[in-house]
Design an enzyme around this catalytic site. Structure first.
Site, PDB file in Angstrom:
ATOM      1  N   ASP A 197     -18.233 -63.840-122.652  1.00 43.93           N
ATOM      2  CA  ASP A 197     -17.589 -64.984-123.294  1.00 43.93           C
ATOM      3  C   ASP A 197     -18.319 -66.289-122.951  1.00 43.93           C
ATOM      4  O   ASP A 197     -18.511 -67.156-123.805  1.00 43.93           O
ATOM      5  CB  ASP A 197     -16.125 -65.073-122.853  1.00 43.93           C
ATOM      6  CG  ASP A 197     -15.400 -63.754-123.019  1.00 43.93           C
ATOM      7  OD1 ASP A 197     -15.345 -63.252-124.157  1.00 43.93           O
ATOM      8  OD2 ASP A 197     -14.901 -63.211-122.020  1.00 43.93           O
ATOM      9  N   HIS A 246      -9.732 -62.289-119.848  1.00 45.79           N
ATOM     10  CA  HIS A 246     -10.648 -61.832-120.900  1.00 45.79           C
ATOM     11  C   HIS A 246      -9.810 -61.291-122.053  1.00 45.79           C
ATOM     12  O   HIS A 246      -9.521 -60.104-122.145  1.00 45.79           O
ATOM     13  CB  HIS A 246     -11.591 -60.759-120.374  1.00 45.79           C
ATOM     14  CG  HIS A 246     -12.470 -60.179-121.434  1.00 45.79           C
ATOM     15  ND1 HIS A 246     -13.405 -60.937-122.107  1.00 45.79           N
ATOM     16  CD2 HIS A 246     -12.538 -58.940-121.980  1.00 45.79           C
ATOM     17  CE1 HIS A 246     -14.012 -60.175-123.008  1.00 45.79           C
ATOM     18  NE2 HIS A 246     -13.493 -58.961-122.954  1.00 45.79           N
TER      19      HIS A 246
END
Length: 317
Positions: free
Chosen positions: A161, A189
């Site tokens: 990410d 996440h």
């Protein structure tokens, strides 16, 4: 260093597409250093053993100088015995009609068993990254099941990410990704993660410029940018009909390189057990900005600005 004993590395879910992209990073020295020999323990379920045999043959055919041995097995006690590093790619996948609670229950049992086994037979300084989703929860369960291993040795992957956030800013302002510093991921996440560029900088010919100044569009940074990062994994699945593999492998390699070798003073994102920083519940597996030191040590970066918007996003994730 090559004079040290080979690093014993276990990879779970090793017959999958992420592992297939990750193993060359490890064997070429991109992950644990260009002079560190490695031995691989490839773990997957019984029906994947033939495929793992093929992966072993390909690794041998590559002729990697740093690779000193490959074992493949369906037995976690073989894969985890005295292991130094565990990369947990495997997890029970969410199927059609499966509720999130069912997925959590399935994975809770898997990671509880693996944590207990690591506690019994792995190196007591083993370093772990969990990639299989839900990664933060799985990492927390694994750590809680291994009381003899320091909790700080367990991490979950949010570097993919962070790499996405870094690259989206780089493309937006027209610079290489390496010229964007401190694009951070906070939290879980999941689609509630908080990609944060409040402290990020763009390195230009005249010095470092805040990302907010370089982009000059707060509405984009607080809306479209965040949503694009949050939903990028789903977009890849929609396009490929498969989840991210090449980019995930590169992110795992980045994560483990910094975790084991140090981040050379750079601030990076890792999901680690909270120590209470930024008013995040202590013990929660949460992505923070950290600086890694060689040998698997890290410090959560303190004193970063958290405005009202950021506070809301941190609380949500």
């Amino acid at each position: 260093m090559a004079s040290l004993p080979p690093l014993q590395i276990a990879v779970t879910g090793a017959a999958g597409q992420i592992a297939y992209s990750l193993l060359p990073h490890i064997c070429l020295g991109r992950t644990f250093g260009p002079n560190r020999n490695v031995q691989l323990r490839l773990l997957d379920i019984d029906r994947a053993q033939k495929a793992l045999g093929g992966v072993k043959m390909e690794l041998e055919d590559c002729g990697f100088d740093l690779l000193k041995g490959v074992t493949f097995t369906a037995d976690p006690s073989v894969a985890f015995k005295d292991v130094d590093v565990v990369i947990m790619l495997g997890a029970f996948p969410r199927g059609p009609g499966m509720q999130r609670a069912d997925l959590l229950a399935k994975n809770c049992n898997i990671f509880k068993q693996q944590g207990r086994l690591l506690n019994e037979i792995a190196s007591k300084d083993v370093k772990v990254v969990v990639v299989g989703n839900p990664a933060n929860t799985n990492a927390w369960v694994c750590a809680e099941s291994a009381p003899n291993i320091p909790k700080t040795n367990f991490t979950a992957l949010t570097r993919l990410d962070a790499n996405r956030a870094q690259d989206f800013i780089a493309m937006r302002v027209g610079v290489p990704a390496s010229k964007v510093e401190q694009a951070l991921i906070w939290g879980n996440h999941s689609s509630t993660q908080y990609p944060d560029v409040t402290s990020a900088k763009v390195v230009g010919p005249s010095g470092k410029v805040p990302v907010k100044t370089a982009v000059n569009n707060d509405a984009y940074l607080q809306s479209e940018f965040i949503k694009t990062v949050q939903n990028r994994g789903a977009a890849v699945i929609d396009a490929r009909k498969l989840s991210s593999a090449m980019s995930a492998a590169k992110a795992i390699s980045d994560h483990m390189h910094d975790f084991i070798c140090g981040s050379d003073g750079r601030v990076v994102s890792m999901a680690v057990p909270s120590d209470g920083s930024y008013d995040i519940q202590k013990g929660l597996m949460f992505s923070f900005p950290v600086i890694c030191k060689p040998g698997g040590k890290y410090e959560i970066v303190q004193g970063l600005p958290v405005d009202s918007f950021s506070r809301t996003m941190l609380d949500e994730t």
